[in-house]
Motif scaffolding. Structure first.
Motif, PDB file in Angstrom:
ATOM      1  N   LEU A 128      43.049  27.619  35.345  1.00  0.00           N
ATOM      2  CA  LEU A 128      42.710  28.568  36.128  1.00  0.00           C
ATOM      3  C   LEU A 128      41.293  28.169  36.519  1.00  0.00           C
ATOM      4  O   LEU A 128      40.247  28.117  36.047  1.00  0.00           O
ATOM      5  CB  LEU A 128      42.648  30.163  35.185  1.00  0.00           C
ATOM      6  N   VAL A 129      41.279  28.376  38.032  1.00  0.00           N
ATOM      7  CA  VAL A 129      39.982  28.391  38.642  1.00  0.00           C
ATOM      8  C   VAL A 129      39.344  29.683  39.144  1.00  0.00           C
ATOM      9  O   VAL A 129      38.116  29.912  38.954  1.00  0.00           O
ATOM     10  CB  VAL A 129      40.035  27.573  40.046  1.00  0.00           C
ATOM     11  N   THR A 130      40.253  30.658  39.529  1.00  0.00           N
ATOM     12  CA  THR A 130      39.887  32.188  39.864  1.00  0.00           C
ATOM     13  C   THR A 130      40.687  33.105  39.171  1.00  0.00           C
ATOM     14  O   THR A 130      41.820  32.987  38.881  1.00  0.00           O
ATOM     15  CB  THR A 130      39.942  32.147  41.344  1.00  0.00           C
ATOM     16  N   MET A 131      39.841  34.202  38.563  1.00  0.00           N
ATOM     17  CA  MET A 131      40.553  35.073  37.779  1.00  0.00           C
ATOM     18  C   MET A 131      39.926  36.237  38.452  1.00  0.00           C
ATOM     19  O   MET A 131      38.525  36.643  38.462  1.00  0.00           O
ATOM     20  CB  MET A 131      40.352  35.129  36.405  1.00  0.00           C
ATOM     21  N   SER A 132      40.589  37.355  38.828  1.00  0.00           N
ATOM     22  CA  SER A 132      40.461  38.552  39.452  1.00  0.00           C
ATOM     23  C   SER A 132      41.195  39.812  38.911  1.00  0.00           C
ATOM     24  O   SER A 132      42.462  39.852  38.845  1.00  0.00           O
ATOM     25  CB  SER A 132      40.502  38.748  40.861  1.00  0.00           C
ATOM     26  N   ILE A 133      40.510  40.653  38.409  1.00  0.00           N
ATOM     27  CA  ILE A 133      41.101  41.979  37.738  1.00  0.00           C
ATOM     28  C   ILE A 133      40.601  43.059  38.468  1.00  0.00           C
ATOM     29  O   ILE A 133      39.108  43.141  38.315  1.00  0.00           O
ATOM     30  CB  ILE A 133      41.178  41.898  36.192  1.00  0.00           C
ATOM     31  N   ARG A 134      41.426  43.959  39.084  1.00  0.00           N
ATOM     32  CA  ARG A 134      40.833  45.020  39.841  1.00  0.00           C
ATOM     33  C   ARG A 134      41.700  46.264  39.529  1.00  0.00           C
ATOM     34  O   ARG A 134      42.716  46.239  39.468  1.00  0.00           O
ATOM     35  CB  ARG A 134      40.650  44.532  41.249  1.00  0.00           C
ATOM     36  N   GLU A 135      40.907  47.398  39.557  1.00  0.00           N
ATOM     37  CA  GLU A 135      41.522  48.730  39.511  1.00  0.00           C
ATOM     38  C   GLU A 135      42.524  48.844  38.470  1.00  0.00           C
ATOM     39  O   GLU A 135      43.687  49.644  38.864  1.00  0.00           O
ATOM     40  CB  GLU A 135      41.948  49.304  40.818  1.00  0.00           C
ATOM     41  N   CYS A 136      42.311  48.488  37.351  1.00  0.00           N
ATOM     42  CA  CYS A 136      43.493  48.588  36.168  1.00  0.00           C
ATOM     43  C   CYS A 136      42.379  49.395  35.212  1.00  0.00           C
ATOM     44  O   CYS A 136      41.971  49.121  34.417  1.00  0.00           O
ATOM     45  CB  CYS A 136      43.899  47.306  35.647  1.00  0.00           C
ATOM     46  N   GLU A 137      42.881  50.733  35.345  1.00  0.00           N
ATOM     47  CA  GLU A 137      42.064  51.661  34.582  1.00  0.00           C
ATOM     48  C   GLU A 137      42.413  51.857  33.096  1.00  0.00           C
ATOM     49  O   GLU A 137      41.421  52.313  32.266  1.00  0.00           O
ATOM     50  CB  GLU A 137      42.320  53.192  35.054  1.00  0.00           C
ATOM     51  N   MET A 138      43.409  51.052  32.457  1.00  0.00           N
ATOM     52  CA  MET A 138      43.551  51.130  30.942  1.00  0.00           C
ATOM     53  C   MET A 138      43.304  50.107  30.436  1.00  0.00           C
ATOM     54  O   MET A 138      43.566  49.936  29.154  1.00  0.00           O
ATOM     55  CB  MET A 138      45.169  51.402  30.913  1.00  0.00           C
TER      56      MET A 138
END
Length: 1492
Positions: free
Chosen positions: A1372-1382
């Protein structure tokens, strides 16, 4: 049916409870009205504070020339409405509630009830606005315009060039060609030609963007990446070439059509390493190459079309020669001699230009001598340059008068491309090239003169800014050859890495050495060059080491430049350089530099952009120092006290964007420098510095000799550029003050008196900036004045009636911004005038701006700008070119009638913008006119008195009282040059162009109309049943038209002009959210659109694209020969393209996107009693080889049955979208096996409960799979769905998978799922709005090639992956986690696994964690994490993130944690864990303070 008694009792009880609650609530409205009002007022106050913060961000963005997000603008409008209107209504109700009934004996219960309910409702509305106002960012930056074009003087349209030019243009229009090569010998004009191609393409809008990079023999990939990225508005923060390439690659793919010009390629260049998508990676990316080498452009770069540029024909060369040589013939023999001279230039444009220019106005004997030299070229052993060119350039060199010109020219050849004037100044001073100059400024003026002469001689070129100059490669080669005679110069490019240095005897004769970007170069222990005067070396290799005794035998060295190198300490042999005059250590990593103090003769010291933290006391020994450059030393905090005062001969000091913590005068034991030391710098003429507070400047510091300066006082100023590098060196002051100007020290007032640019910000407590008696001294030299954020400022100048007029004789630009209390620019003398302050205009008849070009008024509460009756002849604004007025809510008119008469002669006026002036009724107030009936044109913004013959751009926005833009008759020639009109948010506007004035706007090229609620027509072609003769035979230049969110729009053209007017230049039409519109084009308009390239109709009520022509029954033929993009998206009422019999032709259509057009067939066969489909399947010849089509298949699939030749219609279909019905038909075998053989991108929307896999085997070239709006619980087939195991291996292997809007998806796929095979080569995975998905939970085999992972809006996700599965993400080069409230953690430890692991993300470079409300850590297990490649971490809105991880962590390349992608400074507390913990503690403290 009987109801049991206990149930009835319960029901009655519940009803009673409900009734009691409702009654109690309503009674509470009466008795608790004060509490509700107080709650509302408290929230309104919070809303005001939030609005103020957002407005500050908006203002800062506008100052940076950034565009404001539309959501932010709408929010501000809603907030203003809430504050102004709702709060007023609540206040009125509150006043009513205070009144009592029954002769004052009883409270007014009704008013209290209404007040309380209103306050509660509005408080809830305020809560919503407060939540909506939490913006991550308020603006975005438009990319700068790329300047890649040849200047008019460079390109000559000779027949030989024009033919190649036309052929290149045709090749660029060919969709099957992506890479084009242009080759030819040096100096033949390749670069000039491709620049002209770029200029033409930009003008014709063949591509959305054009960028250019200069490759050169010295390959610098990072520089190339920057040259491509900058015009696109991309700032590449990554350091490694690979990471930068990935970022650039994504950005280029975001451009629909882009041309990348790569100039001067010397060897095979791997475009992927640069970040340029090739071929199928992005069909819209075309590449234009230039090279001297045919093999490079043909074989090395996979060029599909090649063009050779030959030398000029003899007659063409002669024409160019005559043009460059001029008409200075001095003898009758000259013409024949000139012809022979021109022939000797061998048709090379560069040789012709240089020789002809050198011989301009020369005597005949000089021409004869030149001819002899050209007949005997001396380029022996210099095979790279043709003999004729060498002789021509050498001739030009020989004709340079004086050694200053010659030595400067030869020195330039060692410095590469785009040399900075300031760098050349430092070198020329160190070498002593210019005689008779004693100061730095004198040397600068001499240098600019020399550079100008070399440009006139065609030996130097203009560069991309005025701060630099350039040299043609061919001329540079000759110059180096000349300089290298007798072994005087040794120059290397980075390709020229010698195994061994030349022999000692050769080195002894060297005078100059230039090693640009030396890589893998082993330096000798000693550089035995006793004659050496100039040494330049640049290296980005941190391992490059310079031996201690390297300079031991170079004691004659005068200039030493070591750029981008690492020096924990400088080589000790530097101390032996007693003759050194210039030392440059720019962009270096520096440790101990105390040894510099031994260089007693040093005059120039440059540490530009280095990371030095402290300036040691030894620098104070450099008593001959004239120039010290510390610009951009952002880590420089401390200067040892006494250093600056010791530099008594210092003339120029550059400290812009440095953060020295200056001490105030008077400390007994100072630890840092103070401004008191500047008293000793009597020679200082140039200063570039930032001062945090004006109070630390001594009152007796006068700066008597300071001529050029840029001084910023106050925190948080944006530092834009560097004055030392500008040819137009100016005097600039930017002041943030807590006092008035009159309280400034005498020294600062002296600078204010001479300032050319003045910015005043946040003048705390100041009501009057300047008194009349002071303005002549303070503002007399001003060219630009910007005053902003003065909360209490009422007047700029106080009128004491001392003078008759107040003139700003030099002022060119004036900006007044965010001055809510401003009454007038100049106050009226109370003793002589009884006018109320509210009646004062902003500018009275006493104020004069004879040179003012730009005026901007923003957020000031004035009612009038100019006086009603200025005396004729006294007002002078004849140079005004731009007027911008925004947010002036009380302004009703811009000009008075008499003022309009004074301004009719504005010949240069080009730009007018009027925005957010809610009360504006008209441009001119005609109430003072005696000749015109009042009210006759009150609804027209521009009446017949408005006369702007050269106005080119008009923006009208948020004018709620304007019903018409133009009066029925306009002033002669007014608006006739207008090219762009933008009208938005004008809620009362009924039409744009009435028929009576339509002919005036023939030159309009761009029209944008958005968000006008009652607009019904754009072009009115008929009024009151009268034909408009003025428009007969008119051809409009309109090229682009955008009509967006116009709910009442009924007609674009309200009738068919029947050929009387033409819009044949129209190239693009976008119509969006116009639900009252029934058709787009009248018949005659649609018949005449030969240049139309794009048509978009989206979310509209359109029933037909073209309305039917009157009395036409025969079949009509529509030709759209340039149309490449047709998008019909959610047009539910669309029945047909044209209601009559017709045939349409679209030979170059590439992008067809249709969706939600249920009433019309897209493809079909003509049948009786049916509307004709958009594409008639029997006329396939009219639809030739379109590429990259986007089709919503549910609308075309039914007409394909029994049509085996469908592939002839769309043989290269690459992108397709399928529904459940489409998939069923495909699985039913109703289509040929090879129907989808070219599909690369497949989108699926499927309502069945199980994912159908078998049909995928038809898509064997599939690369991207998008699956959305589906009801699957998992992406696995039912038993027997796939069939035999061998069928699994027939399924395609994709590179990109997008899953979106899967509300029931709980698992991606099972271990043995065919999707595991399909995703075996998966590189990118995007998961969006899959609310039932708890984690990814997939096998490592599926992710072993994954490089990019994006997860967003998955409300049920608790973790991303478990610690036992994480090994699958190692690439993996890029990891993005957004707006996952739990989500609580990214990597979760399994419940029964207590083991600890060493988890290494080997290639991860970018990690983003955004808006994760439950996230507590990246991993709660006691594992060791290593991120050897991690360079960027973004953490924002993660309120519970207390630490990054529990175990050990290693991030060797990470230097900051960003709070947003635009946060380029970031935070850093030593390591990632400590930084996250610090951010958490800051957040806790901030919340605690807010709570208190």
């Amino acid at each position: 049916m009987e109801i049991p008694s206990n149930c009835a009792a319960n029901l009655v009880s519940e009803i009673a409870k409900f009734m009691f609650f409702q009654i109690k609530r309503r009674i509470s409205y009466v008795f608790h009205h004060k509490r509700e009002v107080e709650n509302f007022e408290e929230k309104v106050q919070r809303l005001k504070e939030r609005r103020e913060r957002v407005q500050h961000d908006v203002d800062a963005a506008k100052r940076n020339v950034e565009k404001i997000e539309i959501g932010v603008e709408n929010w501000l409008i809603k907030v203003d409405k809430m504050i102004d209107e709702e709060a007023k209504e609540t206040k009125d109700l509150e006043d009513k509630a205070k009144n009592k009934c029954f002769i004052g004996l009883c409270p007014n219960f009704k008013s209290r009830y209404q007040l309380s309910k209103k306050a509660e409702k509005d408080a809830n509305a305020v809560d919503v606005l407060l939540r909506q106002g939490e913006f991550d960012k308020v603006s975005y930056r438009d990319p700068p315009q790329a300047m890649v074009y040849a200047s008019p003087k460079d390109f000559e349209a000779f027949d030989s060039r024009k033919q190649v030019f036309d052929e290149i243009m045709e090749a660029l229009k060919d969709p099957s060609i992506n890479i084009i090569g242009v080759y030819g010998m040096a100096g033949v004009g390749k670069t000039t030609l491709v620049k002209e191609v770029a200029k033409q393409i930009k003008g014709d809008k063949l591509f959305d963007s054009v960028v250019m990079a200069n490759v050169t023999q010295t390959l610098d990939i990072q520089k190339m990446q920057d040259q491509i990225a900058e015009p696109l508005g991309l700032k590449i923060e990554e350091k490694s070439v690979a990471a930068r390439a990935s970022r650039l690659h994504e950005r280029l793919k975001g451009e629909k059509k882009i041309l990348v010009v790569l100039d001067d390629i010397w060897a095979r260049l791997e475009l992927n390493k640069v970040g340029i998508p090739v071929g199928d990676e992005h069909k819209g990316c075309n590449i234009l190459l230039t090279s001297r080498n045919l093999d490079v452009s043909l074989n090395g770069m996979d060029v599909q079309k090649k063009f050779r540029i030959n030398v000029l024909k003899e007659e063409e060369a002669w024409e160019l020669f005559k043009k460059m040589a001029g008409n200075g013939d001095k003898s009758p023999e000259l013409p024949s001699i000139a012809t022979e001279v021109a022939k000797k230039c061998a048709g090379l444009p560069i040789a012709v230009s240089t020789v002809a220019t050198a011989l301009r106005n020369k005597d005949s004997f000089e021409w004869e001598d030149a001819l002899r030299q050209l007949q005997r070229p001396s380029s022996s052993n210099f095979s790279e340059v043709p003999e004729e060119a060498y002789a021509a350039i050498e001739l030009s060199y020989n004709h340079l008068k004086g050694e200053e010109l010659k030595q400067t020219f030869l020195l330039c050849s060692l410095l590469g491309h785009n040399v900075a004037i300031q760098d050349m100044l430092k070198y020329s001073m160190g070498l002593g090239l210019f005689h008779g100059v004693n100061t730095v400024e004198e040397a600068r003026k001499r240098l600019l003169t020399v550079v100008s002469k070399l440009k006139t001689s065609c030996l130097l070129l203009d560069s991309y800014t005025e701060l630099h100059f350039d040299m043609h490669d061919l001329i540079r080669d000759v110059a180096i050859s000349i300089a290298s005679r007798d072994n005087r110069v040794f120059a290397l490019n980075n390709e020229d890495v010698p195994k061994d240095w030349p022999n000692v005897e050769a080195m002894k004769s060297w005078d100059k050495i230039g090693l640009r970007y030396a890589i893998n170069l082993k330096l000798p222990d000693q550089l035995k060059c006793p004659k050496l005067t100039f040494f330049y070396m640049g290296s980005r290799d941190p391992s490059m080491e310079m031996p201690t005794n390297f300079f031991k035998e170079t004691k004659n060295l005068k200039v030493l430049d070591l750029t981008e190198m690492h020096f924990p300490s400088l080589p000790s042999s530097i101390s032996l350089l007693s003759n050194l005059g210039t030392l440059c250590l720019d962009q270096c990593v520096l440790g101990d530099i105390a040894i510099i103090g031994e260089l007693k003769n040093l005059e120039i010291l440059s540490l530009l952009d280095s990371d030095i933290k402290m300036l040691p006391e030894e620098i104070g020994k450099l008593i001959k120092l004239k120039l010290l450059d510390l610009h951009g030393c952002t880590k420089l905090k401390r200067i040892t006290p006494g250093i600056l005062s010791s530099l008594s001969r210092l003339e120029e000091l550059y400290m812009g964007n440095s953060r020295v913590q200056w001490e105030a005068e008077g400390h007994t034991q100072p630890s840092n420098a103070s401004f008191a030391e500047f008293k000793a710098l009597s020679c200082l003429t140039t200063l570039d510095v930032c001062i945090p507070n004006a109070k630390i400047i001594p009152k007796d510091l006068f700066f008597e000799n300071l001529q050029i300066y840029r001084i910023f006082i106050g925190e948080a100023w944006d530092w834009d550029g560097q004055i030392g590098y500008s040819r137009t060196r100016t005097r600039t002051l930017k002041l943030k003050l807590d006092t008035g100007i009159e309280y400034l020290s005498y020294g600062l007032k002296m600078l204010l008196n001479k300032a050319e640019n003045l910015h005043l910000d946040e003048m705390t407590g100041v009501k009057i900036l300047l008194h009349e008696s002071e303005y002549r001294e303070s503002f007399r030299m001003l060219k630009n004045l910007h005053i902003q954020n003065g909360a209490l400022v009422q007047y700029i100048i106080k009128d004491n009636d001392i003078v008759d007029k107040i003139e700003f004789l030099q002022l060119q630009s004036l900006i007044l911004q965010d001055l809510p209390k401003l009454i007038s620019f100049c106050s009226e003398n109370n003793s002589s005038n009884s006018i109320s302050p509210k009646e004062l205009p902003l500018f009275n008849d006493k104020i004069m701006f004879p040179k003012l070009e730009k005026l901007k008024l923003s957020s000031i509460n004035i009612e009038r700008i100019w006086h009603y009756q200025p005396p004729r002849g006294s007002y002078s604004m004849q140079n005004l070119t731009s007027l911008i007025i925004e947010g002036c809510d009380k302004l009703k008119h811009i000009l008075s009638y008499s003022m309009a008469e004074c301004l009719q002669q504005l010949q240069s006026f080009e730009i007018l913008e009027v925005e957010h002036c809610l009360e504006l009724k008209g441009f001119i107030n005609k109430s003072m006119s005696k000749d015109i009936t009042i009210g006759s044109t009150t609804e027209a913004l521009f009446n017949e008195q408005v006369a702007f013959p050269n106005l080119e751009k008009v923006t009208i926005s948020h004018l709620r009282n304007v019903k018409r833009l133009w009066y029925n008759q306009l002033h002669t020639d007014s608006f006739c040059q207008m090219k762009e009109l933008k009208t938005e948010h004008c809620d009362e506007l009924l039409n744009i162009f009435p028929s009576s004035v339509l002919g005036v706007f023939q030159r309009l090229e761009i029209l944008t109309v958005t968000d006008c609620e009652v607009l019904e027509e754009v072009f009115e072609l008929q009024a009151q049943e009268l034909e408009i003769k003025d428009t007969y035979g008119v051809t409009f230049q309109l090229k682009q038209m955008y009509l967006l969110r116009l709910p009442k729009l009924k007609h674009v053209w309200n009738r068919d002009p029947h050929g009387n007017i033409s819009f044949q230049n129209l190239q693009g039409v976008d119509v969006w959210q116009c639900w009252s519109l029934k058709s787009v084009f009248p018949f005659s308009i649609a018949k005449g659109l030969p240049q139309l390239e794009r048509l978009l109709v989206q979310e509209c009520g359109v029933e037909e694209i073209v309305s039917k022509g009157e009395g036409l029954e025969q079949e009509i033929w529509f030709e759209f020969n340039q149309l490449s993009s047709l998008i019909l998206w959610i047009v539910p009422n669309l029945k047909c393209f044209y209601p009559g019999m017709h045939t349409t032709v679209w030979p170059v259509l590439k992008n067809l996107k249709t969706y939600g057009c249920k009433e019309m067939e897209i493809f079909g066969q003509l049948e009786s009693n049916m509307q004709k489909p958009l594409f008639h399947i029997e006329k396939v010849q009219a639809f030739t080889v379109p590429l990259e089509m986007f089709i919503h298949f549910s609308e075309v699939i039914q007409c394909l049955n029994n049509v085996p030749n469908f592939l002839l219609v769309i043989p290269q279909l690459e992108v397709v979208w399928l529904s459940s019905d489409d998939i069923a038909m495909i699985c039913g075998g109703q289509f040929p096996e090879n129907l989808f053989c070219h599909i690369k991108v497949l989108g699926i929307s499927c309502e069945s409960a199980i994912y159908p896999f078998s049909f995928l085997r038809r898509f064997y070239n599939l690369e991207e799979l998008l699956v959305g709006h589906c009801s699957f619980k998992e992406l696995s087939p039912s038993e027997g769905n796939v069939g035999e195991e061998k069928e699994v291996w027939m399924l395609p292997k994709i590179k990109k998978l997008v899953l979106y809007m899967f509300p029931r998806l709980t698992q991606l796929w099972k271990q043995e799922s065919p999707l595991g095979h399909i995703c075996a080569r998966l590189e990118t995975l995007k998961v969006w709005r899959c609310d039932s998905l708890i984690n990814l939970g997939v096998s490592s085999a599926s992710f072993e090639n994954l490089t990019s992972l994006y997860v967003r809006n998955c409300k049920g996700m608790v973790e991303l992956i478990t610690s036992s599965e994480v090994q699958s993400l190692m690439r993996l080069v890029t990891m993005s986690i957004r707006e996952c409230e739990m989500v609580k953690e990214v990597v979760a430890s399994e419940a029964d696994d207590e083991a600890t692991y060493e988890i290494i993300f080997t290639e991860l470079k970018c990690l983003e964690l955004h808006c994760l409300a439950s996230l507590r850590s990246f991993c709660s297990g006691d594992h060791t994490f290593k991120f050897p490649s991690l360079e960027q971490v973004i953490v924002s809105q993660c309120p519970r993130l207390t630490s990054f991880c529990q175990g050990a962590i290693s991030t060797p390349k990470l230097q900051r944690v960003q709070l947003a992608e635009t946060d380029h400074n970031g935070r850093w507390a030593g390591d990632l864990n400590a930084t996250v913990e610090q951010l958490y503690m800051e957040q806790v403290l901030s919340n605690f303070i807010k709570h208190i």
